[in-house]
Each structure stands twice: as structure tokens, then as C-alpha cells.
Write an enzyme that holds these catalytic residues in place. Sequence first.
Site, short mmCIF file in Angstrom:
data_model
loop_
_atom_site.label_atom_id
_atom_site.label_comp_id
_atom_site.label_asym_id
_atom_site.label_seq_id
_atom_site.Cartn_x
_atom_site.Cartn_y
_atom_site.Cartn_z
N GLU A 48 0.83 -1.21 0.00
CA GLU A 48 0.00 0.00 0.00
C GLU A 48 0.86 1.26 0.00
O GLU A 48 1.96 1.29 0.56
CB GLU A 48 -0.94 -0.02 1.22
CG GLU A 48 -1.94 -1.15 1.11
CD GLU A 48 -3.02 -1.13 2.20
OE1 GLU A 48 -4.18 -1.35 1.85
OE2 GLU A 48 -2.70 -0.91 3.38
N CYS A 65 6.92 -6.50 7.65
CA CYS A 65 7.88 -5.81 8.52
C CYS A 65 8.33 -6.77 9.61
O CYS A 65 7.56 -7.60 10.07
CB CYS A 65 7.22 -4.59 9.15
SG CYS A 65 8.33 -3.60 10.17
N CYS A 119 0.87 -1.75 15.52
CA CYS A 119 0.95 -1.46 14.08
C CYS A 119 0.48 -2.64 13.24
O CYS A 119 0.89 -3.78 13.48
CB CYS A 119 2.39 -1.10 13.72
SG CYS A 119 2.62 -0.71 11.98
N CYS A 168 -1.51 6.27 9.97
CA CYS A 168 -0.29 5.68 10.54
C CYS A 168 -0.60 4.33 11.15
O CYS A 168 -1.51 4.19 11.97
CB CYS A 168 0.25 6.56 11.66
SG CYS A 168 0.71 8.19 11.13
N1 SAH Z 1 8.96 1.43 10.60
C1 SAH Z 1 9.10 2.85 10.60
C2 SAH Z 1 8.21 3.46 9.56
C3 SAH Z 1 6.73 3.44 9.87
S1 SAH Z 1 6.27 5.08 10.04
C4 SAH Z 1 8.86 3.40 12.00
O1 SAH Z 1 8.53 2.60 12.87
O2 SAH Z 1 9.09 4.56 12.24
C5 SAH Z 1 4.74 5.01 10.71
C6 SAH Z 1 4.62 5.75 12.03
O3 SAH Z 1 3.31 5.43 12.53
C7 SAH Z 1 5.61 5.27 13.07
O4 SAH Z 1 5.94 6.31 13.95
C8 SAH Z 1 4.79 4.24 13.80
O5 SAH Z 1 5.30 3.97 15.08
C9 SAH Z 1 3.44 4.89 13.82
N2 SAH Z 1 2.33 3.97 14.06
C10 SAH Z 1 2.29 2.65 13.85
N3 SAH Z 1 1.09 2.15 14.20
C11 SAH Z 1 0.36 3.19 14.64
C12 SAH Z 1 -0.97 3.33 15.13
N4 SAH Z 1 -1.78 2.27 15.25
N5 SAH Z 1 -1.38 4.56 15.46
C13 SAH Z 1 -0.58 5.63 15.33
N6 SAH Z 1 0.67 5.57 14.88
C14 SAH Z 1 1.15 4.36 14.54
#
Ligand code: SAH
Length: 340
Positions: free
Chosen positions: A90, A110, A117, A331
Amino acid sequence: MKNIKDYNLDDLKEEMKNIAEKPYRAEQIFKWLYVENVTSFEQMTNLSLELRKKLQENFKIEPFKIIKKQESSDGTKKYLFDVLDSNAIETVLMEYKHGKSICVSTQIGCKMGCKFCASTGINFIRNLSSGEIVEQILAVERDENIKISNVVFMGIGEPLDNYDNVLNAIKIINNPKGINIGARHISISTSGIVPKIYKLADENLQCTLSVSLHATDNEKRSAMMPINKTYNIEELIKACKYYIKKTNKRISFEYALAKDNNDNLEDAKNLVKLLKGMICHVNLIPINKIENGNYVKSTNENIIKFRDYLNEKGIVATIRRELGTDIDAACGQLRRKNLK
Ligand code: SAH
């Protein structure tokens, strides 16, 4: 056969030599691929028929197929792309006042296992190649007939776990003869792979680094993010300080607020202590609901209190706008799919 979009300009010049062509051909090809955004060698009409045939015999272009496109009530668009090996990923397009921003995936699945996530927890399949990272931008530009102005590496996957391909993709995105998006308009987000933060600091890039922090003590962070058991908060912050010193750029810390978990005043106080003196910005994300997730979004009142406390103490904090939640494009809501 190699995907021609896997090569940055210098490497494509070398490739041209390997097929007995002049290096400047690489610049012509770059223009066709990244400025004209063509999807076949036949369309490269200022190259001789003979050369086009040679390219076809040596390289593939592979434009992605759109399997599904959804549009949120806030205008955010989510694409499901067929990456042509029975997997799908996506990509999200967001519209801001200052331009069009794309959130790209870097891996199919991942390995990080963050508990909140949706991109993880489903098995990791493989890294995306540089060409596949870049193709997400091109496919969206073709579909919408637009030019993208900002790229965030915040889709499925951990960018620093696919370091070489991500860096190479940035070279193509950044090149004035390529997609031509300035490094300042590119953000990389990491869950905190410490050795790669040091490596990135030494690259001398002007990209923004975002660090997914989400908690201020090791017990809580390890429960949310298993990577913390390998690289704990102290090591992570040390690496961030090195990054700031080396690049002179501020880091953006992401902090997803979950009710009764990491959103009380005590957490905010600890965050201030942790980040004191660093050139940084805190991006507060109201945690998004995912299937089977244990975390619940903080109340608006708590989110605002948290932000105001940080700002009062001199740490610039903003609340990230929630875009695309109604189509699971926000996110942490993206997932890979298997097309078989
Ligand atoms: N793997 C990288 C890139 C993903 S970025 C990282 O972890 O940074 C996506 C962002 O959204 C990251 O900060 C991640 O922690 C956050 N994220 C993941 N799941 C989420 C959720 N359910 N609600 C809000 N933010 C979330």
C-alpha cells in the site's frame, strides 16, 4: 532481468558502458523514466530503434498495476499496488496546503513487531528494491496526473532495515535529472535501528529523520516495540544526539498516544527530561485503532494537555492530523497483501 529503475544515475551510466553505449544515454533514459514517466522503452523516441531493442533485451520497466484505489472523505487516497510477484503493498497520497505528499512502503511486511501497528505481525516477505520504492511515486503521479512534492518513508516496513535500497531510491528521487524532489522534502522514519542511525548521520544528507519513540521508559517501550530490547532508549537517544550534531538538523520524534498507557502527565514530564537540550520536534499521533490491537486512542483532552505541557516546557510539539482513518490509510494501518 534487472529493473532499470533500480539504478541511480551514476550506476546507469556504468550499465550503459556494459552494453557498449555512451554514458550520456543514461541521462536520456532518466528523463524518459522520471520526467516523462513513460512505461515502456518504445516510448523513448529520441533513442534509436536499435538501442530501444537493446534496452528491452537487458532491462525491464515493470510499471505497477493498481489493484485498488480508495479515497477518504478528507481527500487522502490509498493505493494497493501489485508488485508483480503475487504480493501487494500500500501507498498513500496526502494533500496538504504546501503540496502533495506520498507515504511509501519500503518492505513487503515488517520484522519489527510493534504491537500497535498493522504493517507487522503478518510475516515479513522481502525488501522492496529501489526501483519498487521509486515506482510507487511514479505510479501515483501517472494515475493522478500530478507531481509529488514530498516523500515520507512511513509506509509498510522499516526503512533502515532496507538501508541500501532506501538510500539508493533517495538518490533517484533527489536527483535533479531524476524525480527532483529536494532532500529537505524527504523524511525517513525509523523504529530505532541504532547502528543505522549512526550510518545515516554520516551520509551527509539533508533528509529529515523521524524517530518512533512512543515511550520514555524501557519497560513500556519494550512492551510496545520489541526493537527496544535490542537498542534501548539510552542508546537510541545517544544516536539521535550524534545525528543532530553531525547533520545540524532537528529530529522529529513520533509519539503515539494510547489511553492509560503512555499519555499521562508523568509520561510528558519524562519526555521533557529525555529530550531536554536536543534540537527536536515532537509529533504526537493519536493512536489509530487496528484489528486485534490492545491500544486505545487517548482522549482529546489528554492529547491537548500532553501537547501543551511539552510546549510550556520549551519542546515544540504538534498533533499530527489524522488522515485517511476511514479507509485504513492512517499511521500504522497499512498492510501487505498476498494475491495468490
Ligand atoms: N517502521 C518505521 C516506519 C513506519 S512510520 C517506523 O517505525 O518509524 C509510521 C509511524 O506510525 C511510526 O511512527 C509508527 O510507530 C506509527 N504507528 C504505527 N502504528 C500506529 C498506530 N496504530 N497509530 C498511530 N501511529 C502508529
